[in-house]
Design a protein around this motif. Structure first.
Motif, PDB file in Angstrom:
ATOM      1  N   SER A 127       0.835  -1.193   0.000  1.00 35.42           N
ATOM      2  CA  SER A 127       0.000   0.000   0.000  1.00 35.42           C
ATOM      3  C   SER A 127       0.871   1.244   0.000  1.00 35.42           C
ATOM      4  O   SER A 127       1.604   1.499   0.962  1.00 35.42           O
ATOM      5  CB  SER A 127      -0.922   0.022   1.227  1.00 35.42           C
ATOM      6  OG  SER A 127      -1.621   1.258   1.302  1.00 35.42           O
ATOM      7  N   THR A 129      -0.371   4.252  -0.058  1.00 36.55           N
ATOM      8  CA  THR A 129      -1.064   5.232   0.792  1.00 36.55           C
ATOM      9  C   THR A 129      -0.711   5.052   2.255  1.00 36.55           C
ATOM     10  O   THR A 129      -0.400   6.016   2.971  1.00 36.55           O
ATOM     11  CB  THR A 129      -2.581   5.108   0.613  1.00 36.55           C
ATOM     12  OG1 THR A 129      -2.911   5.257  -0.776  1.00 36.55           O
ATOM     13  CG2 THR A 129      -3.304   6.167   1.436  1.00 36.55           C
ATOM     14  N   ASN A 130      -0.740   3.793   2.710  1.00 33.64           N
ATOM     15  CA  ASN A 130      -0.490   3.511   4.124  1.00 33.64           C
ATOM     16  C   ASN A 130       0.967   3.197   4.433  1.00 33.64           C
ATOM     17  O   ASN A 130       1.309   2.940   5.594  1.00 33.64           O
ATOM     18  CB  ASN A 130      -1.367   2.332   4.570  1.00 33.64           C
ATOM     19  CG  ASN A 130      -2.840   2.625   4.450  1.00 33.64           C
ATOM     20  OD1 ASN A 130      -3.278   3.753   4.637  1.00 33.64           O
ATOM     21  ND2 ASN A 130      -3.623   1.603   4.108  1.00 33.64           N
TER      22      ASN A 130
END
Length: 349
Positions: A127, A129-130
């Motif tokens: 991920s 984003t994370n």
């Protein structure tokens, strides 16, 4: 009498009893040669100890760090090369890794990785984003595979290298079960007293597979041999380069290389086969160490073959590299260089 015959059959399984003379096609040169100059990729953090493999897909780049003290794998955003996450923690725990051999994308945000010591292939989701990596599944490999050092994902499972010597590669199900073994060691030398596992060790290969054209290609770590298995048309081709097959001697049941360091990575695209070639003799390397020098690691050549194994192009590089990834659409080769503090490179072809 039956017992004696059974023992003889076992012995013939352990040594090369086939005296059939094999002569493989040879290539001697490349019709096109070109020098390539690297562009060093600037990173926002220092992570690597021995960056061995690299692969890039869409917006994520992944690097396998063979000797990292903490994590085997590092993910970066592409094309800006910002660090996303390091994962595959080194250790003895249930979800930790004992070794890292290869990383391969399953989708733009999901990858397969191989741990040879644990005999396990795992899939991880990445991920951006994370800034995280999550282990999604783990596949225990069939014990009959012994120790798997390279793999490729297929629609029905995996292809893995075979180091018992009787075959060249294995087909493995999505559950990790051995379903088929095929191929043979294409040596032109009759080895009378060498066990097949020892011969297979000397003939260690690096492999890649392209599901679009069904080509499984492999190159030898020692010597200069290219093998092509067309799994769609069920054909097998072997090509020797000028340095020939792996050269070695047996010491106390193990092999000691006496020829050259050959290939270190291979990529099969829709049109071509790219392979990193070292062409450095072990005598030369040993003499450098005796002089107190630290010889560079890696190869300064990328050989390009068509899918039939015919030589197409030879690239001579200004850096010694180990691993590559190829994007023919953008004309880019990504590479790892274990000799410098800035180890990630980009070549334009």
């Amino acid at each position: 009498m039956r017992k004696l015959l059974y023992i003889l059959l076992i012995v013939c399984g352990l040594i090369s009893c086939n005296k059939k003379k094999i002569t493989n096609p040879r290539y001697t040169s490349f019709p096109d040669e070109k020098a390539l100059r690297a562009q060093v990729i600037s990173l926002d953090t220092a992570l690597f100890r021995y960056p061995f493999r690299i692969t890039v897909k869409d917006s994520i780049a992944l690097v396998l760090d063979l000797h990292n003290a903490d994590h085997f794998f590092h993910a970066f955003s592409y094309p800006d090369w910002k660090h996303i996450v390091s994962f595959g923690k080194r250790g003895e725990g249930p979800e930790e890794m004992q070794s890292g051999e290869k990383v391969q994308f399953d989708s733009p945000d999901s990858v397969w990785i191989l741990d040879a010591n644990k005999m396990e292939i795992t899939r991880w989701s990445i991920s951006r984003t994370n800034h995280s990596a999550k282990r999604e599944e783990a596949i225990k490999l069939d014990k009959a595979l012994v120790r798997t050092l390279d793999f490729c994902k297929t629609n029905s499972g995996f292809l893995t290298t075979n180091y018992l010597g009787e075959f060249r590669y294995n087909e493995v199900s999505n559950e990790g079960k051995l379903t088929k073994s095929d191929g043979y060691i294409p040596t032109e030398t009759n080895y009378e007293e060498i066990s097949l596992p020892a011969l297979a060790q000397a003939w260690r290969t690096f492999i890649d597979y392209n599901p679009n054209n069904g080509i499984l290609a492999m190159v030898t770590q020692l010597g200069e041999v290219l093998e092509i298995y067309d799994l769609k048309n069920k054909t097998h081709s072997v090509f020797y380069g000028p340095q020939g097959e792996p050269r070695f001697r047996i010491v106390e049941g193990d092999y000691v290389p006496t020829g050259i360091m050959g290939f270190s990575d291979i990529k099969v695209t829709d049109k071509y086969i790219y392979a990193v070639f070292h062409n450095r003799s072990f005598k030369e390397i040993g003499e450098a160490y005796k002089r107190g020098e630290n010889p560079e690691s890696g190869g300064r050549y990328i050989y390009v073959f068509n899918l039939k194994g015919e030589p197409v192009k030879k690239y001579t590089l200004d850096h010694a590299i180990y691993g590559i990834d190829v994007n023919e659409q953008t004309g880019t080769i990504f590479a790892t260089d274990v000799n410098h503090d800035e180890p990630l490179l980009e070549f334009r072809i």
